[in-house]
Scaffold this active site. Structure first.
Site, PDB file in Angstrom:
ATOM      1  N   GLU A 160       0.728  -1.060   0.143  1.00 35.83           N
ATOM      2  CA  GLU A 160       0.153  -0.080  -0.284  1.00 35.83           C
ATOM      3  C   GLU A 160       0.895   1.177   0.079  1.00 35.83           C
ATOM      4  O   GLU A 160       1.466   1.483   1.097  1.00 35.83           O
ATOM      5  CB  GLU A 160      -0.890  -0.044   1.067  1.00 35.83           C
ATOM      6  CG  GLU A 160      -2.026   0.786   1.300  1.00 35.83           C
ATOM      7  CD  GLU A 160      -1.998   2.258   1.513  1.00 35.83           C
ATOM      8  OE1 GLU A 160      -1.547   3.255   0.786  1.00 35.83           O
ATOM      9  OE2 GLU A 160      -1.993   2.321   2.760  1.00 35.83           O
ATOM     10  N   CYS A 184      -1.693   9.054   2.510  1.00 38.68           N
ATOM     11  CA  CYS A 184      -1.498   8.554   1.275  1.00 38.68           C
ATOM     12  C   CYS A 184      -2.322   8.832   0.199  1.00 38.68           C
ATOM     13  O   CYS A 184      -2.028   9.065  -0.855  1.00 38.68           O
ATOM     14  CB  CYS A 184      -1.081   7.125   1.270  1.00 38.68           C
ATOM     15  SG  CYS A 184      -2.160   6.129   2.017  1.00 38.68           S
ATOM     16  N   GLU A 204       4.471  13.055  -4.684  1.00 41.79           N
ATOM     17  CA  GLU A 204       3.891  13.071  -3.620  1.00 41.79           C
ATOM     18  C   GLU A 204       4.631  13.983  -2.382  1.00 41.79           C
ATOM     19  O   GLU A 204       5.758  13.519  -2.083  1.00 41.79           O
ATOM     20  CB  GLU A 204       3.580  11.651  -2.851  1.00 41.79           C
ATOM     21  CG  GLU A 204       2.803  11.244  -1.467  1.00 41.79           C
ATOM     22  CD  GLU A 204       2.623  10.220  -1.226  1.00 41.79           C
ATOM     23  OE1 GLU A 204       1.671   9.672  -0.660  1.00 41.79           O
ATOM     24  OE2 GLU A 204       3.723   9.311  -1.201  1.00 41.79           O
TER      25      GLU A 204
END
Length: 497
Positions: A268, A302, A399
């Site tokens: 993940e 996330c 990110e």
């Protein structure tokens, strides 16, 4: 005998004392790491030392794997009925609930998230353990019709010893997401918490023992990624690994798993989630949710809605209202009930975020709001908005993992689908519109594992979570997560010789 960290909280949000072991947890006992070295745990609100924890080594991982294998072969796995595994998970859930405020306080101090949101995380942990407790005696195969001369059936069997590596942004919640399905299906575990935020995992280790899990079923090894994490990923006797963290490290985990025993992998990973605001949205709701999408957990999420796409007809109005809302986001002491955002987790993360803010300015984006440090102590950053961005900019493509959002115009549905899907990530997305047909049509075209409509960051133990593309492999939560931790065996019995 290992040491413990004792602390008394006297804050507006919580008053009370806690005691947390600081060693590694192997075979049902806390102990010093074999190297006798320690790791500093730092308070992100002040930059000062909270305590020191034992630093695990490869030898400690080996000992944990040995204990986990013995437990799997003798007292857990197929040696324990599913109903009994469910009872243990329910006992653990109750013990967490009995200590909800204390655990939340430890999490808020260690991680920097506000006590309010830390407590919400702990409540989700309780729900997660109870959800998987319910599944523990329902891990079932099926019969398959082939001919009258055969009886064919499948068994869903636990994999064995599994390795789990969890991140620092949701320490105790990710612990539950990993432990819940693995324990329900009968696996034994070697888990590495982040060295930045280990305390809530060590607190829960005490509760695992109190709940009555046999020694060796759960083992927790503090340590650094390049030592403990690497050893888990490469270990020949660990048959499955589950990792939550960055895409960069996820690649390394996958490579190590492939080069060792080709262990099963669940990842993940990162995200750069689009938040799509159509011109027929409820403006006030969209503004609030957009702010929640990027500033929740200080942007260290996330699935953070870091790319905010707004229809050109309402762009100016939305930007004005979003900016005003952002100005009123309260940042400060995690134990002050008035605050929504606390500090970033560490000096490293603070510097990383500030580096992205600098990059955005250097590449020509407009720093519309924020972008500065708050105070002189701790790792606090202003909620930040960039405008006038271009698709090639780092702040649009990479990110950031901080309270930094970019606000971008779009023209129509085809334009927004092209822009939203122009990313290597595909973890989550959100759509804001009062037209349900448009919402479903857009959700179906977005390349993301989760799409929220008129909300963001809603997670539930029963709903699968995971990504497309470079956001990961496999799914956490729900019934889907059970498949991560089971082998399917087909048995064919000849009835007529």
């Amino acid at each position: 005998m290992t040491s413990t960290w004792n602390h008394t909280f006297s804050t507006a949000a919580f008053k009370g004392s806690v005691e947390v072991p600081t060693g590694i947890y192997v075979n049902g006992k806390f102990a010093e790491g074999s190297s006798k070295k320690t790791i500093d745990v730092i308070n992100p609100s002040s930059g000062k030392l909270i305590t020191k924890i034992s630093e695990g080594t490869a030898d400690d991982v080996n000992a944990a794997v040995k204990a986990a294998r013995h437990a799997f072969d003798t007292v857990y796995g197929l040696k324990m009925r599913g109903s009994d595994r469910g009872l243990l998970l329910n006992k653990l859930a109750q013990l967490v609930e009995d200590n909800v405020d204390a655990i939340a306080a430890v999490e808020a101090l260690d991680n920097g998230k506000t006590f309010y949101w830390a407590k919400a995380d702990v409540q989700s942990v309780i729900a997660c353990f109870r959800y998987y407790a319910g599944w523990a005696d329902k891990i079932q195969g099926k019969t398959i019709e082939t001919s009258e001369a055969q009886l064919v059936y499948t068994r869903h069997e636990p994999i064995g010893v599994v390795g789990q590596i969890i991140p620092w942004n949701f320490p105790i919640l990710m612990l539950a997401w990993k432990l819940g399905p693995a324990l329900a299906t009968g696996n034994t575990i070697v888990l590495k918490p982040s060295e930045f935020t280990p305390l809530s995992a060590l607190f829960v280790a005490k509760l695992i023992d109190q709940a009555g899990f046999p020694p060796g079923v759960v083992n927790i090894i503090n340590g650094y990624g390049n030592v403990v994490g690497q050893t888990i990923a490469e270990h020949m006797d660990i048959e499955k690994i589950a990792f939550t963290g960055s895409t960069l490290v996820g690649r390394k985990i996958m490579e190590a798993a492939a080069k060792s025993n080709l262990k099963n992998v669940t990842l993940e990973l990162g995200g750069k989630s689009p938040n799509v605001i159509f011109d027929d949205c409820n403006m006030e709701d969209a503004v609030k949710w957009a702010a929640f999408g990027i500033y929740y957990n200080h942007g260290q999420t996330c699935c953070a809605g870091s790319r905010i796409f707004v229809h050109e007809k309402i762009y100016d109005e939305f930007l004005h209202k979003f900016t005003e809302y952002t100005r009123n986001v309260k940042v400060g002491d995690p134990f002050d009930p008035e605050n929504f955002q606390g500090p970033q987790v560490s000096q490293v993360q603070y510097e990383r975020i500030m580096g992205y803010i600098k990059s955005g300015q250097e590449e020509g984006a407009t720093l519309h709001h924020g972008g500065e440090r708050i105070g002189t102590e701790g790792y606090f950053i202003q909620p930040t908005i960039f405008t006038d961005v271009k698709p090639h900019m780092k702040i649009v493509r990479e990110e950031i993992f901080g309270p930094v959002g970019v606000v971008i115009k779009f023209k129509d549905e085809d334009d927004i689908i092209a822009q939203a899907n122009d990313t290597v990530y595909g973890l989550a997305a959100a759509v804001f519109t009062q037209d349900l047909v448009k919402a479903v049509r857009t959700a179906n075209r977005l390349k993301a594992g989760t799409v929220w409509v008129n909300c963001v960051n809603h997670l539930h133990a029963a709903i699968p979570f995971g990504g497309y593309k470079q956001s990961g492999i496999g799914r956490e939560l729900g019934e889907y997560a059970l498949a991560n931790y089971t082998h399917v065996k087909a048995v064919q019995v000849n009835i007529e010789m």
